[in-house]
Each structure stands twice: as structure tokens, then as C-alpha cells.
Design an enzyme around this catalytic site. Structure first.
Site, PDB file in Angstrom:
ATOM      1  N   THR A  96       0.846  -1.207   0.000  1.00  0.00           N
ATOM      2  CA  THR A  96       0.000   0.000   0.000  1.00  0.00           C
ATOM      3  C   THR A  96       0.878   1.251   0.000  1.00  0.00           C
ATOM      4  O   THR A  96       1.951   1.238   0.612  1.00  0.00           O
ATOM      5  CB  THR A  96      -0.886   0.010   1.265  1.00  0.00           C
TER       6      THR A  96
ATOM      7  N   ASP B  63       6.232  -4.044  -1.480  1.00  0.00           N
ATOM      8  CA  ASP B  63       5.629  -2.964  -0.681  1.00  0.00           C
ATOM      9  C   ASP B  63       6.656  -1.868  -0.426  1.00  0.00           C
ATOM     10  O   ASP B  63       7.873  -2.090  -0.535  1.00  0.00           O
ATOM     11  CB  ASP B  63       5.114  -3.533   0.655  1.00  0.00           C
TER      12      ASP B  63
ATOM     13  N   GLU C 212      -0.559  -5.396   5.869  1.00  0.00           N
ATOM     14  CA  GLU C 212       0.764  -5.512   5.228  1.00  0.00           C
ATOM     15  C   GLU C 212       1.589  -6.606   5.911  1.00  0.00           C
ATOM     16  O   GLU C 212       2.259  -7.410   5.247  1.00  0.00           O
ATOM     17  CB  GLU C 212       1.502  -4.173   5.295  1.00  0.00           C
TER      18      GLU C 212
ATOM     19  N   LYS D   4      14.372   7.127   2.326  1.00  0.00           N
ATOM     20  CA  LYS D   4      13.856   6.174   3.325  1.00  0.00           C
ATOM     21  C   LYS D   4      14.959   5.353   4.007  1.00  0.00           C
ATOM     22  O   LYS D   4      14.698   4.661   4.984  1.00  0.00           O
ATOM     23  CB  LYS D   4      12.854   5.210   2.666  1.00  0.00           C
TER      24      LYS D   4
HETATM   25  C1  5RP Z   1       1.421   2.054   4.239  1.00  0.00           C
HETATM   26  C2  5RP Z   1       2.892   1.847   4.243  1.00  0.00           C
HETATM   27  C3  5RP Z   1       3.661   2.395   3.086  1.00  0.00           C
HETATM   28  O1  5RP Z   1       4.352   1.354   2.466  1.00  0.00           O
HETATM   29  C4  5RP Z   1       4.597   3.453   3.570  1.00  0.00           C
HETATM   30  O2  5RP Z   1       3.870   4.418   4.310  1.00  0.00           O
HETATM   31  C5  5RP Z   1       5.332   4.127   2.408  1.00  0.00           C
HETATM   32  O3  5RP Z   1       4.413   4.846   1.655  1.00  0.00           O
HETATM   33  P1  5RP Z   1       4.841   5.714   0.390  1.00  0.00           P
HETATM   34  O4  5RP Z   1       5.254   4.762  -0.673  1.00  0.00           O
HETATM   35  O5  5RP Z   1       3.586   6.479   0.053  1.00  0.00           O
HETATM   36  O6  5RP Z   1       5.965   6.614   0.830  1.00  0.00           O
HETATM   37  O7  5RP Z   1       3.472   1.275   5.119  1.00  0.00           O
HETATM   38  O8  5RP Z   1       0.839   1.620   5.434  1.00  0.00           O
END
Ligand code: 5RP
Length: 234
Positions: free
Chosen positions: A39, A92, A114, A132
Site C-alpha cells: 500500500t 511494498d 501488510e 527512506k
Molecule cells: C502504508 C505503508 C507504506 O508502504 C509506507 O507508508 C510508504 O508509503 P509511500 O510509498 O507512500 O511513501 O506502510 O501503510
């Protein structure tokens, strides 16, 4: 091990980096199988890319209502995780990832599903832009999904560990997850032993899921950088 695939010479925006890693993740999708789908905004890029090979896969197991809707809108069948005993790969994003594949997740409030889909998958491929990557987990607020009646108790338990926790709000009200629960976000933590931290907090009464993914850590991370996709293997 680290390998790189070059991007073009001009600097890429964060959105372009997400597109790059979303597309790069296609190489981990096993033709003829069902793929686990996470997600978030980075995963949305992956889902869009996955649509280009939808005739080569059986479908997906999804970790949120939002991803399910996106997958189905693109004509990708979505299976109930209970009907799929095992997945080869789960793709993910993450809010943070360290040099061992441990992650903080749940910025999109989907952490519980997840973790469930990650647990039924043989391999977790994390897709993220290079912002990240961290030395130690804890810079990003740690999401924790809780049963609503336990909220204040959980906040107090984090305060005793030096954390500053608060209920995540949406439109002035507590955000309600796909599972009907609340999210507590915790700042001020340095998570030096992610496995021990996850094991401890998971035992607290009322905690549904803590956003540290150490038991379900990533085996691969496709990191979008100014020089292209950097592949980290853990
Ligand atoms: C959702 C998550 C997402 O993987 C995480 O927040 C990263 O999101 P993005 O790709 O929008 O930076 O853990 O619950």
C-alpha cells in the site's frame, strides 16, 4: 550486496524515483503466480506497472482497500489471503528501512494487513526512494495500530520508554483503519534492536500491530536514487 541501474543524467523528482522503482519491481513478479501487493504512493506506481503484465499473472493478494480498488480498476483479480497459502513475493514500500532490511511501515495506516501478507510471502521486496534509508529506525513517527479502548494505556507505555505518542486524526477525528481500529504515532524513539522492540510492543494489551517489520523484514530493497535504481540484498 549492492548493484545499480543508471537513470538519465537529469535529477529525478521523488515521484519519478517512485515510478522507477515501481517498474523495476516487475522483475521480481513470478509469471503464472499470485503476487502480494502493499500500500502507498510507491506501490501505486508498482500497481500501474503491474497492469502492463496482468495477462501473465493470476492476480494479487492486497494489503488494503485502497490497493484492492486500484488493482481491480486496472483489471487485476484480487484474491482473499485466506485462499492463498503461499506467495513467492510481496512488493511494498516503507517509511524507513535500515541496512539489514528492518523497516518502519504504516504511514498509510495499512500495517496490519501488510504484515499479514508479508508473513505469507517467501520474499519481501521493498521499493522506496533513497530518503527512506536510515542508520537506525525511529526518525519517522512509528505507527502502531491499537484497539480504541487501549489507546491511552498504549500512549502511557510509550511515554515510559521515552516516546511521544498521539492518536492519528483525520478531519479532526481519530482515523479508523480498514480493520476498524485506531493508529497511534510515536516520535522520539531510537529503535536500536528492531527484533526485540517488535517482540515487546506486540505483547502490549490492545496493540494489534506495531509498525516495526523485523520478523517480516525485507530481503531486497530497490532504492530509487539520483543514479538510478540501487538494489540492496539483505
Ligand atoms: C502504508 C505503508 C507504506 O508502504 C509506507 O507508508 C510508504 O508509503 P509511500 O510509498 O507512500 O511513501 O506502510 O501503510
Amino acid at each position: 550486496m549492492t548493484t545499480s541501474t543508471p537513470a538519465n543524467a537529469s535529477p529525478l523528482t521523488q515521484d519519478q524515483l517512485k515510478t522507477l522503482v515501481g517498474r523495476a519491481a516487475l522483475q521480481y513478479v513470478v509469471p503464472g503466480e499470485i503476487v502480494g501487493v502493499g500500500t502507498g504512493s510507491t506501490v501505486n506506481k508498482f500497481i500501474d506497472a503491474l497492469a502492463t503484465m496482468k495477462d501473465q499473472i493470476k492476480g494479487a493478494v492486497s494489503s488494503s482497500v485502497a490497493s484492492t480498488e486500484r488493482l481491480q480498476a486496472l483489471g487485476i483479480p484480487v484474491f482473499d489471503s485466506n485462499d492463498v497459502p503461499r506467495l513467492s513475493v510481496y512488493i511494498d514500500g516503507a517509511d524507513e528501512i535500515d541496512g539489514h532490511g528492518n523497516m518502519v511501515k504504516g504511514g498509510g495506516a495499512a500495517l496490519t494487513r501488510e504484515k499479514i501478507v508479508a508473513a505469507q510471502s517467501e520474499r519481501f521486496v521493498c521499493i522506496a526512494d533513497e530518503s527512506k534509508l536510515v542508520q537506525t529506525l525511529g526518525a519517522f513517527a512509528l505507527p502502531v495500530e491499537v484497539i480504541p479502548m487501549s489507546t491511552q494505556r498504549v500512549i502511557a507505555q510509550f511515554a515510559a520508554k521515552g516516546g511521544n505518542a498521539s492518536v492519528r486524526l483525520k478531519d479532526g477525528q481519530p482515523l479508523v483503519t480498514d480493520n476498524g481500529q485506531y493508529i497511534v504515532d510515536v516520535t522520539g524513539l531510537q529503535i536500536v534492536d528492531p527484533l526485540a522492540f517488535e517482540a515487546e510492543v506486540s505483547q502490549w494489551p490492545g496493540v494489534v500491530t506495531v509498525g516495526v517489520f523485523a520478523f517480516q523484514r525485507a530481503q531486497v530493497c530497490l532504492l530509487g536514487t539520483a543514479n538510478g535504481v540501487r538494489t540492496l540484498e539483505f
